[in-house]
Write a protein that holds these residues in place. Structure first.
Motif, PDB file in Angstrom:
ATOM      1  N   GLN A 138       0.828  -1.211   0.000  1.00  0.00           N
ATOM      2  CA  GLN A 138       0.000   0.000   0.000  1.00  0.00           C
ATOM      3  C   GLN A 138       0.863   1.263   0.000  1.00  0.00           C
ATOM      4  N   VAL A 139       1.847   1.282  -0.881  1.00  0.00           N
ATOM      5  CA  VAL A 139       2.745   2.429  -1.003  1.00  0.00           C
ATOM      6  C   VAL A 139       2.076   3.494  -1.863  1.00  0.00           C
ATOM      7  N   THR A 140       2.176   4.730  -1.455  1.00  0.00           N
ATOM      8  CA  THR A 140       1.614   5.829  -2.241  1.00  0.00           C
ATOM      9  C   THR A 140       2.460   6.051  -3.491  1.00  0.00           C
ATOM     10  N   GLN A 141       2.084   7.039  -4.273  1.00  0.00           N
ATOM     11  CA  GLN A 141       2.754   7.301  -5.553  1.00  0.00           C
ATOM     12  C   GLN A 141       4.272   7.291  -5.411  1.00  0.00           C
ATOM     13  N   ASN A 142       4.938   6.503  -6.281  1.00  0.00           N
ATOM     14  CA  ASN A 142       6.401   6.398  -6.175  1.00  0.00           C
ATOM     15  C   ASN A 142       7.123   6.747  -7.466  1.00  0.00           C
ATOM     16  N   PHE A 143       6.405   7.220  -8.492  1.00  0.00           N
ATOM     17  CA  PHE A 143       7.043   7.721  -9.700  1.00  0.00           C
ATOM     18  C   PHE A 143       6.627   9.169  -9.917  1.00  0.00           C
ATOM     19  N   PHE A 144       7.609  10.015 -10.198  1.00  0.00           N
ATOM     20  CA  PHE A 144       7.349  11.441 -10.353  1.00  0.00           C
ATOM     21  C   PHE A 144       8.093  11.937 -11.591  1.00  0.00           C
ATOM     22  N   PRO A 145       7.393  12.578 -12.520  1.00  0.00           N
ATOM     23  CA  PRO A 145       8.061  13.014 -13.757  1.00  0.00           C
ATOM     24  C   PRO A 145       9.123  14.088 -13.535  1.00  0.00           C
ATOM     25  N   ASN A 146       8.917  14.931 -12.528  1.00  0.00           N
ATOM     26  CA  ASN A 146       9.871  16.019 -12.293  1.00  0.00           C
ATOM     27  C   ASN A 146      10.015  16.292 -10.805  1.00  0.00           C
ATOM     28  N   TYR A 147      11.191  16.787 -10.447  1.00  0.00           N
ATOM     29  CA  TYR A 147      11.405  17.339  -9.105  1.00  0.00           C
ATOM     30  C   TYR A 147      11.931  18.751  -9.278  1.00  0.00           C
ATOM     31  N   PHE A 148      11.225  19.722  -8.676  1.00  0.00           N
ATOM     32  CA  PHE A 148      11.570  21.130  -8.823  1.00  0.00           C
ATOM     33  C   PHE A 148      12.295  21.621  -7.574  1.00  0.00           C
ATOM     34  N   ASN A 149      13.217  22.520  -7.795  1.00  0.00           N
ATOM     35  CA  ASN A 149      14.001  23.073  -6.693  1.00  0.00           C
ATOM     36  C   ASN A 149      13.078  23.713  -5.657  1.00  0.00           C
ATOM     37  N   GLY A 150      13.341  23.411  -4.396  1.00  0.00           N
ATOM     38  CA  GLY A 150      12.549  23.987  -3.315  1.00  0.00           C
ATOM     39  C   GLY A 150      11.319  23.194  -2.948  1.00  0.00           C
ATOM     40  N   SER A 151      11.003  22.123  -3.697  1.00  0.00           N
ATOM     41  CA  SER A 151       9.825  21.311  -3.388  1.00  0.00           C
ATOM     42  C   SER A 151      10.252  20.063  -2.630  1.00  0.00           C
ATOM     43  N   GLU A 152       9.380  19.074  -2.562  1.00  0.00           N
ATOM     44  CA  GLU A 152       9.702  17.837  -1.860  1.00  0.00           C
ATOM     45  C   GLU A 152       8.813  16.719  -2.386  1.00  0.00           C
ATOM     46  N   ILE A 175       6.610   9.961  -0.066  1.00  0.00           N
ATOM     47  CA  ILE A 175       6.039   8.637  -0.266  1.00  0.00           C
ATOM     48  C   ILE A 175       5.805   8.025   1.107  1.00  0.00           C
ATOM     49  N   ALA A 176       4.738   7.263   1.244  1.00  0.00           N
ATOM     50  CA  ALA A 176       4.458   6.589   2.511  1.00  0.00           C
ATOM     51  C   ALA A 176       3.924   5.198   2.218  1.00  0.00           C
ATOM     52  N   GLY A 177       4.008   4.314   3.198  1.00  0.00           N
ATOM     53  CA  GLY A 177       3.527   2.952   3.003  1.00  0.00           C
ATOM     54  C   GLY A 177       3.531   2.166   4.297  1.00  0.00           C
ATOM     55  N   LYS A 178       3.163   0.894   4.164  1.00  0.00           N
ATOM     56  CA  LYS A 178       3.107  -0.022   5.310  1.00  0.00           C
ATOM     57  C   LYS A 178       4.184  -1.086   5.150  1.00  0.00           C
TER      58      LYS A 178
END
Length: 951
Positions: free
Chosen positions: A510-524, A527-530
């Motif tokens: 039950q892991v939350t979203q684990n693929f992200f197309p981009n990471y922008f400076n200053g963001s974060e 991901i969480a799971g069991k």
């Protein structure tokens, strides 16, 4: 008694009050400020204030308190409000609180006189939604109260004469990182002056708190810009205190201080901004009672090039301030574009106007100047053809990507801005959504911005969600220019693309979203799971991503220490944590519900939408969250129930840190030997390690040669010099330490820095210390030696084994291994240092030089007459032969070098080497003297022996 309770999707400002009433309330509060007890306030009213008191027709708020506990970005907030009816008849009291739109209400209780009512979260029945709205007479709001990121909670009750009512509201939220800061905001708008007003925020961040700031109170006109102008000092009466991991902020204004801010009781937003310590690693992974949350926000990464198309509404409704502010913002944004970016601009109304037909242009002074002219000349006219504008922008970007040899890891995006709804061309939202998704085809992201009250928020939100983007809405009377610039700053600096975070399938679920197309400076990225196996002592984590010309793989094992209990219940400010609230579990449920809501919003399948709704509802009921599919119903407590106390809902501090293993400062836990992480390196004996001791292996001659270099602290030694042919140079800088007692040396030296330079096929260099690796190939990347990672570009690969070694591979034909020597409790003569080993030298030319490089393609002979061969023939081993004949002679390039037999330990003492030792700083063994191998600076390439060059 009838109780009215509703969650409003918009803030309704209270009706304007006459100046006399404002003055009356002000004077009343001034006269009664000294009486803090409710009963005293009700009785002891000065005679001269009685007339003024009659003017007050609503109950008076005697207390307004907000208490928040933030643990690892997850915030638990409790709002407590007490209202007093000192009149002679029952009066209506309205408790109204603005809360962040992203927050979930988790509880609400109230007491009126001697009766207590509590809220119960239940599933919302679709058939009652229309009736409920009509019964509560909730005025419809076209913007649903989200234009400034807030919603309004409102409860209305009648308080009997000479009695009081108390309201306690709880809500939770996961703070989002924007522009390098987490922002926690509390709305302080009691709409009257309050005798006791207090805000207390306690923060616990095991990673370490940095950049804590409390700007001035912010009113609604300023929301969203993220920057304070003019006075930047905290509000009056604010007290800030913090240690490395704990912070406490209080705001406790007196009535007089409140009147100086706003006499109508609408003080504004109390804001706290902060960040946490971090570095480029797999991030901050925390585990507690079978749940984990993973925060990933790397720093020190070079920005990726952008291909951006601005699609701007220039319809007639944009006339005036909106278009003017949009132009101002675009002027600033264009100026912030980087030289490696490409861009174009589309203006749309009922017609589509493209600035540069069929292409994106590079960022040059002339192109920026011409783009500003084009924007300046845009005039508002016509209707709003959203569909065709997006189709044109998508085709423009798709054609550019297909027809040009763009950087494969550049980031392409459309920034779309409008103030209205589709009125020309295709106007059906579902069709616009499908057309947009078909045009973009997951090749780039769409970011949407809405200005004003007439914008179709759901359309913009869904377009962004379906195309990996974000949306922002701004009120029409706000400063659109600063909002637009602030939003662009959030997405204007992409650092990574195609980020994937993986955990072993057998260990998590039950892991939350684990693929992200981009990471922008200053963001974060969060991901969480069991955890499936709660008895495991570690969790393996891998992060893969692309950064400009480099592929990055970060990996580590996160320790799950099930035995220790670091109980912090005594930590000041966190004493009220009670119950079994696992903040990591609640963060997981919060993220999961948000993702289910977004997935439902994106879905066109009715069965899928129903399934997603049921899942979200079930989880919201399990965790007592008020969501679009759950409601809060009030029930009267039993006859013997106690009035609601300040039972602040905050996470159990029982064991915080016990199973929370922060990767910041991560160390191997008990039961996991660090040696397990160290890879077994199969490399040659040719090396420079220790004090420093040099070893050259001659496999064909079946012996090794060794020597020492007694350099001075600060000396930079040329180890490998082949810049002219293979383009590779390796230098090592020495650091000094006192000599051991009773030794023959005056001091010791070790390698503190190894610099590797490569000039073919492209220029790059590595600077390696025991703490970090700096890779610079035109874009600077900083990696910690304490985190396992792999960085790969076209011709260079750097692989870090945490706390152990760094392997550098150049063009698959040259490999070096740098060992990391760390001392837990170093003696005075020990220093953390590096060891340099040559693993593969096939790609180095026969002309390579340096203290090690000169021997890689040349053989050294051991004179036969000096070797007692009879002992070999007698069947004795080589070591016995050496012991019997400890002095011999080597022949090196015609030079005779006297040597003696020695034993050396390499690979951290794990292997013993028999070698022939050349004395006196390798006199006659090396070309020239060792001083000829001193470089002028770490990047000195030394193209040939005795010459100096700089990269």
């Amino acid at each position: 008694m009838i109780l009215w309770l509703c969650l409003c999707w918009g803030f309704s400002p209270s009706a304007a009050q006459p100046d006399s009433e404002l003055m009356a309330r002000y004077l009343e509060q001034q006269l009664l400020a000294d009486y803090s007890i409710v009963q005293q306030v009700a009785r002891r009213v000065p005679r001269q204030a009685k007339f003024l008191q009659r003017l007050e027709t609503r109950p008076r708020m005697s207390e307004f308190q907000v208490r928040s506990t933030i643990i690892s970005r997850y915030a638990f907030t409790t709002v407590s409000c007490t209202m007093v009816n000192s009149g002679s008849e029952a009066r209506e009291a309205v408790f109204e609180m603005q809360i962040p739109a992203a927050a979930f209400i988790s509880n609400f209780t109230m007491s009126i006189g001697n009766k207590t009512y509590y809220g119960e979260v239940t599933g919302k029945e679709k058939k009652n939604s229309t009736d409920d709205k009509e019964r509560h007479k909730i005025p419809p709001s076209p913007t649903e109260g989200r234009e400034n990121g807030y919603e309004t909670f409102k409860a209305s009750v009648f308080i009997p004469r000479k009695m009081q009512a108390r309201f306690i509201l709880h809500y939770e939220e996961l703070l989002q990182r924007r522009l390098g800061k987490y922002e926690y905001t509390v709305s302080i708008r009691p709409q009257q002056l309050v005798g006791r007003l207090r805000v207390e925020v306690n923060i616990l961040e095991n990673s370490g708190i940095v950049s804590l700031e409390v700007p001035p109170l912010r009113n609604s006109k300023q929301k969203g810009n993220g920057k304070a102008e003019g006075d930047v000092s905290p509000p009056p009466s604010t007290v800030i205190g913090h240690t490395k991991t704990l912070a406490k902020v209080t705001f406790n204004p007196s009535v007089v201080e409140q009147t100086r801010i706003a006499r109508n009781g609408i003080l504004g937003d109390f804001i706290i901004r902060y960040d946490v310590s971090r570095e480029l690693s797999v991030g901050d992974v925390q585990i507690l009672n079978g749940y984990f949350v993973h925060y990933f926000a790397p720093t020190d990464l070079p920005p990726l090039p952008k291909n951006v198309v601005f699609v701007l509404d220039s319809s007639a409704s944009m006339v005036g301030t909106k278009l003017k502010q949009t132009k101002e913002a675009l002027f600033t944004i264009l100026q912030d574009l980087r030289p490696e970016d490409h861009f174009n601009i589309i203006g749309f109304s009922n017609r589509i106007k493209v600035w540069q037909q069929d292409r994106l242009v590079p960022v040059t002074p002339n192109n920026i100047r011409d783009a500003k002219k084009y924007i300046h000349n845009m005039s508002p006219t016509g209707g709003t053809n959203i569909n065709e504008a997006l189709q044109t922008g998508a085709k423009l970007l798709n054609d550019y990507i297909a027809q040009n040899d763009i950087d494969a890891r550049s980031v392409s995006l459309i920034i779309f801005l409008t103030d209205g709804r589709p009125t020309v061309g295709e106007t059906q939202s579902s069709k616009i959504l499908s057309n947009t998704k078909e045009a973009i085809r997951d090749k780039f992201c769409l970011f949407t911005i809405g200005i004003g009250n007439d914008v179709d928020h759901k359309l913009l939100e869904r377009m962004a969600l379906e195309n990996c983007g974000m949306t922002r809405l701004f009120q029409e009377d706000e400063d659109a220019a600063s909002h637009l610039k602030g939003f662009y700053d959030e997405i204007g600096t992409p650092l990574l693309s195609d980020i994937r975070v993986d955990y072993p399938e057998d260990d998590v679920e039950q892991v939350t979203q684990n693929f992200f197309p981009n990471y922008f400076n200053g963001s974060e990225i969060i991901i969480a799971g069991k955890l499936i196996n709660r008895t495991s002592d570690k969790l393996h984590v891998e992060v893969t991503a692309s950064n400009s010309k480099k592929y990055i793989l970060l990996k580590t094992d996160v320790a799950v220490d099930l035995l220790s209990r670091n109980d912090i219940r005594g930590v000041p400010g966190l004493e009220d944590g009670r119950g079994d609230n696992n903040y990591i579990e609640r963060a997981w449920s919060y993220l999961t519900i948000k993702e289910l809501l977004n997935s439902r919003l994106k879905s066109d399948d009715s069965q899928e939408k129903e399934s997603l709704m049921e899942k979200a509802k079930s989880m919201a009921l399990a965790y007592n969250f008020v969501t679009p599919f759950t409601v809060l119903k009030m029930k009267e407590a039993g006859l013997h129930s106690e009035p609601p106390q300040e039972a602040f809902i905050s996470p159990s501090t029982d064991g915080i840190g016990e199973k929370v293993q922060s990767l910041q400062g991560h160390r191997a836990p008990p039961g996991i030997r660090r040696g397990q992480d160290k890879q077994r390196i199969k490399i040659s004996k040719t090396s420079a390690d220790g004090d420093p001791h040099f070893v050259i292996d001659f496999p064909s001659s079946k012996f090794s040669v060794c020597f020492n270099i007694d350099g001075e602290p600060g000396d930079i030694l040329r180890l490998v010099s082949d810049h002219k042919e293979s383009g590779v140079t390796v230098n090592g800088q020495l650091i000094g330490a006192p000599a051991p007692p009773n030794g023959h040396k005056k001091h010791r030296t070790y390698f503190s820095t190894i610099t590797i330079l490569s000039n073919k096929p492209e220029r790059s260099y590595l600077e390696i210390t025991p703490k970090r690796v700096i890779l610079d190939d035109g874009e600077r990347l900083v990696l910690s030696c304490g985190r396992s990672a792999v960085v790969r570009s076209r011709s260079l690969e750097v692989s870090i084994s945490a706390y152990s070694n760094i392997t550098v591979t150049i063009r698959d034909s040259i490999s070096f291994v740098i060992l990391i020597h760390h001392y837990k409790k170093p003696a005075p003569y020990q220093r953390n240092h590096l060891g340099f080993y040559i693993s593969n030298s096939k790609g180095l030319s026969s002309d390579s030089h340096g203290l090690l490089g000169q021997f890689l393609s040349h053989e050294v002979k051991l004179l036969e007459e000096s070797l007692n061969t009879s002992r070999w023939e007698a069947g004795q081993n080589q070591r016995e032969a050496l012991k019997a004949n400890p002095t011999n002679t080597l022949k090196v390039k015609g030079r005779l070098v006297p040597v003696v037999w020695k034993q050396r330990r390499i690979y951290n003492g794990q292997q013993e080497v028999d070698c022939w030792f050349a004395k006196n700083n390798a006199d006659k063994l090396i070309d020239g003297s060792y001083k000829d191998y001193l470089a002028s600076h770490p990047f000195d390439t030394g193209t040939s022996f005795g010459t100096i060059n700089s990269l």
